[in-house]
Design a protein around this motif. Structure first.
Motif, PDB file in Angstrom:
ATOM      1  N   GLU A  52      32.363  48.628  37.018  1.00  0.00           N
ATOM      2  CA  GLU A  52      33.773  48.300  37.213  1.00  0.00           C
ATOM      3  C   GLU A  52      34.147  48.536  38.662  1.00  0.00           C
ATOM      4  OE1 GLU A  52      36.399  50.913  34.940  1.00  0.00           O
ATOM      5  OE2 GLU A  52      35.000  52.536  35.266  1.00  0.00           O
ATOM      6  N   SER A  53      35.105  47.767  39.113  1.00  0.00           N
ATOM      7  CA  SER A  53      35.692  47.945  40.437  1.00  0.00           C
ATOM      8  C   SER A  53      37.195  47.795  40.262  1.00  0.00           C
ATOM      9  CB  SER A  53      35.154  46.891  41.405  1.00  0.00           C
ATOM     10  OG  SER A  53      35.781  47.038  42.664  1.00  0.00           O
ATOM     11  N   ILE A  54      37.914  48.855  40.555  1.00  0.00           N
ATOM     12  CA  ILE A  54      39.363  48.881  40.341  1.00  0.00           C
ATOM     13  C   ILE A  54      40.042  49.158  41.679  1.00  0.00           C
ATOM     14  CG2 ILE A  54      41.231  50.122  39.190  1.00  0.00           C
ATOM     15  CD1 ILE A  54      39.266  50.660  36.888  1.00  0.00           C
ATOM     16  N   GLN A  55      41.053  48.367  42.003  1.00  0.00           N
ATOM     17  CA  GLN A  55      41.769  48.542  43.254  1.00  0.00           C
ATOM     18  C   GLN A  55      43.237  48.875  42.998  1.00  0.00           C
ATOM     19  OE1 GLN A  55      40.039  45.464  42.730  1.00  0.00           O
ATOM     20  NE2 GLN A  55      38.239  46.465  43.553  1.00  0.00           N
ATOM     21  N   SER A  56      43.848  49.538  43.964  1.00  0.00           N
ATOM     22  CA  SER A  56      45.287  49.800  43.908  1.00  0.00           C
ATOM     23  C   SER A  56      46.032  48.889  44.876  1.00  0.00           C
ATOM     24  CB  SER A  56      45.573  51.271  44.236  1.00  0.00           C
ATOM     25  OG  SER A  56      45.154  51.559  45.560  1.00  0.00           O
ATOM     26  N   MET A  57      45.320  47.973  45.489  1.00  0.00           N
ATOM     27  CA  MET A  57      45.858  47.044  46.489  1.00  0.00           C
ATOM     28  C   MET A  57      45.227  45.670  46.272  1.00  0.00           C
ATOM     29  SD  MET A  57      47.922  48.409  48.490  1.00  0.00           S
ATOM     30  CE  MET A  57      48.249  49.084  50.068  1.00  0.00           C
ATOM     31  N   PRO A  58      45.787  44.636  46.880  1.00  0.00           N
ATOM     32  CA  PRO A  58      45.209  43.304  46.683  1.00  0.00           C
ATOM     33  C   PRO A  58      43.864  43.093  47.371  1.00  0.00           C
ATOM     34  CG  PRO A  58      47.135  43.186  48.126  1.00  0.00           C
ATOM     35  CD  PRO A  58      47.055  44.589  47.607  1.00  0.00           C
ATOM     36  N   PHE A  59      43.521  43.926  48.341  1.00  0.00           N
ATOM     37  CA  PHE A  59      42.278  43.719  49.082  1.00  0.00           C
ATOM     38  C   PHE A  59      41.199  44.702  48.632  1.00  0.00           C
ATOM     39  CE2 PHE A  59      45.500  45.976  51.555  1.00  0.00           C
ATOM     40  CZ  PHE A  59      44.903  47.221  51.708  1.00  0.00           C
ATOM     41  N   ALA A  60      40.047  44.657  49.277  1.00  0.00           N
ATOM     42  CA  ALA A  60      38.888  45.518  48.997  1.00  0.00           C
ATOM     43  C   ALA A  60      38.248  45.213  47.650  1.00  0.00           C
ATOM     44  CB  ALA A  60      39.256  47.005  49.103  1.00  0.00           C
ATOM     45  N   ARG A  61      38.132  43.954  47.342  1.00  0.00           N
ATOM     46  CA  ARG A  61      37.485  43.535  46.088  1.00  0.00           C
ATOM     47  C   ARG A  61      36.005  43.243  46.310  1.00  0.00           C
ATOM     48  NH1 ARG A  61      42.108  39.610  43.469  1.00  0.00           N
ATOM     49  NH2 ARG A  61      43.788  40.480  44.695  1.00  0.00           N
ATOM     50  N   PRO A  62      35.204  43.328  45.238  1.00  0.00           N
ATOM     51  CA  PRO A  62      33.778  43.011  45.379  1.00  0.00           C
ATOM     52  C   PRO A  62      33.592  41.542  45.777  1.00  0.00           C
ATOM     53  CG  PRO A  62      34.246  43.966  43.220  1.00  0.00           C
ATOM     54  CD  PRO A  62      35.553  43.724  43.882  1.00  0.00           C
ATOM     55  N   GLU A  63      32.663  41.309  46.694  1.00  0.00           N
ATOM     56  CA  GLU A  63      32.376  39.935  47.117  1.00  0.00           C
ATOM     57  C   GLU A  63      31.633  39.209  46.005  1.00  0.00           C
ATOM     58  OE1 GLU A  63      30.656  39.373  50.975  1.00  0.00           O
ATOM     59  OE2 GLU A  63      31.605  41.206  51.708  1.00  0.00           O
ATOM     60  N   ILE A  64      32.057  37.990  45.737  1.00  0.00           N
ATOM     61  CA  ILE A  64      31.488  37.211  44.632  1.00  0.00           C
ATOM     62  C   ILE A  64      29.995  36.959  44.856  1.00  0.00           C
ATOM     63  CG2 ILE A  64      31.597  35.003  43.415  1.00  0.00           C
ATOM     64  CD1 ILE A  64      33.926  37.091  42.869  1.00  0.00           C
ATOM     65  N   LYS A  65      29.597  36.582  46.051  1.00  0.00           N
ATOM     66  CA  LYS A  65      28.167  36.334  46.315  1.00  0.00           C
ATOM     67  C   LYS A  65      27.351  37.608  46.130  1.00  0.00           C
ATOM     68  CE  LYS A  65      28.402  32.303  49.289  1.00  0.00           C
ATOM     69  NZ  LYS A  65      28.049  31.730  50.601  1.00  0.00           N
ATOM     70  N   ALA A  66      27.911  38.753  46.499  1.00  0.00           N
ATOM     71  CA  ALA A  66      27.200  40.025  46.315  1.00  0.00           C
ATOM     72  C   ALA A  66      27.024  40.326  44.828  1.00  0.00           C
ATOM     73  CB  ALA A  66      27.953  41.156  47.005  1.00  0.00           C
ATOM     74  N   ILE A  67      28.025  40.030  44.026  1.00  0.00           N
ATOM     75  CA  ILE A  67      27.914  40.235  42.579  1.00  0.00           C
ATOM     76  C   ILE A  67      26.808  39.358  42.017  1.00  0.00           C
ATOM     77  CG2 ILE A  67      29.080  39.956  40.353  1.00  0.00           C
ATOM     78  CD1 ILE A  67      31.697  40.661  41.845  1.00  0.00           C
ATOM     79  N   LEU A  68      26.781  38.097  42.429  1.00  0.00           N
ATOM     80  CA  LEU A  68      25.732  37.189  41.945  1.00  0.00           C
ATOM     81  C   LEU A  68      24.344  37.718  42.293  1.00  0.00           C
ATOM     82  CD1 LEU A  68      27.417  33.792  42.786  1.00  0.00           C
ATOM     83  CD2 LEU A  68      26.685  34.530  40.504  1.00  0.00           C
ATOM     84  N   GLY A  69      24.161  38.177  43.508  1.00  0.00           N
ATOM     85  CA  GLY A  69      22.866  38.741  43.906  1.00  0.00           C
ATOM     86  C   GLY A  69      22.528  40.003  43.141  1.00  0.00           C
ATOM     87  N   SER A  70      23.526  40.811  42.909  1.00  0.00           N
ATOM     88  CA  SER A  70      23.312  42.059  42.169  1.00  0.00           C
ATOM     89  C   SER A  70      22.908  41.793  40.726  1.00  0.00           C
ATOM     90  CB  SER A  70      24.571  42.912  42.202  1.00  0.00           C
ATOM     91  OG  SER A  70      24.857  43.299  43.531  1.00  0.00           O
ATOM     92  N   ILE A  71      23.453  40.764  40.135  1.00  0.00           N
ATOM     93  CA  ILE A  71      23.105  40.436  38.746  1.00  0.00           C
ATOM     94  C   ILE A  71      21.622  40.117  38.649  1.00  0.00           C
ATOM     95  CG2 ILE A  71      23.425  38.701  36.934  1.00  0.00           C
ATOM     96  CD1 ILE A  71      26.458  38.805  37.752  1.00  0.00           C
ATOM     97  N   ASP A  72      21.098  39.367  39.602  1.00  0.00           N
ATOM     98  CA  ASP A  72      19.654  39.082  39.605  1.00  0.00           C
ATOM     99  C   ASP A  72      18.856  40.380  39.638  1.00  0.00           C
ATOM    100  OD1 ASP A  72      19.953  36.334  39.547  1.00  0.00           O
ATOM    101  OD2 ASP A  72      19.838  36.123  41.727  1.00  0.00           O
ATOM    102  N   PHE A  73      19.210  41.286  40.527  1.00  0.00           N
ATOM    103  CA  PHE A  73      18.503  42.568  40.654  1.00  0.00           C
ATOM    104  C   PHE A  73      18.587  43.360  39.356  1.00  0.00           C
ATOM    105  CE2 PHE A  73      18.502  47.111  41.495  1.00  0.00           C
ATOM    106  CZ  PHE A  73      17.309  47.268  42.184  1.00  0.00           C
TER     107      PHE A  73
END
Length: 168
Positions: free
Chosen positions: A135-156
């Motif tokens: 999970e990644s939870i923010q208290s602001m609109p910014f600092a979200r996980p990068e979509i391409k990084a998530i895709l790469g992480s799923i492969d790993f």
């Protein structure tokens, strides 16, 4: 906050396409990716969901079902769907503030042109058995996980059978 490796609350939410989406009825190969966005008032959310749209087929090919939800009303969510380039992203609405709190999400009081109260962003990767992987939870609109990084992480994660972390 929900601890990794524990069962998430079930979630049933109406989608702008007239159907109801229920977490316990999802059967992805690897994950459900639940994206909570702030609402139509948020330009950062627009960019984020449009980036997800650009990679929606990549998520599907990796065995990941995607859904985006907010506390916006049906009418506002329908306008969001029509105005943003997110044709293939299932879009849910009326996610309640109380239910969002049970997921550990932050709630904000509106300023300027924002709703009176709304849910701050979060992203959850949930296994098919409904246990939380990440999970990644923010208290602001910014600092979200990068979509391409998530895709790469799923492969790993899938290839190495990497376990959920943060459970201790």
């Amino acid at each position: 906050m929900i601890k990794p490796r524990t069962e998430t609350p079930d979630l049933s939410i109406n989608l702008v396409n007239g159907t109801t989406w229920t977490l316990s009825e999802q059967h992805p190969e690897h994950f459900t990716m639940l994206v909570v966005y702030r609402g139509k008032h948020c330009p950062v959310c627009k960019t984020y969901l449009e980036t997800i749209q650009k990679h929606i087929e990549d998520f599907k090919s990796k065995g990941v079902n995607v859904i985006a939800i907010s506390s916006d009303t049906k009418e506002i969510a329908e306008a969001t769907y029509n105005d943003w380039a997110i044709d293939d992203v299932p879009l849910g609405y009326n996610f309640s503030i109380d239910e969002a709190r049970s997921w550990g999400l932050f709630i904000s009081k509106g300023i300027k042109d924002e709703p009176d109260t709304f849910i701050e962003p979060g992203l959850f990767l949930i296994r098919p058995d409904r246990t939380l992987y990440a999970e990644s939870i923010q208290s602001m609109p910014f600092a979200r996980p990068e979509i391409k990084a998530i895709l790469g992480s799923i492969d790993f994660v899938v290839n190495k059978e990497y376990p959920a972390r943060g459970e201790a």
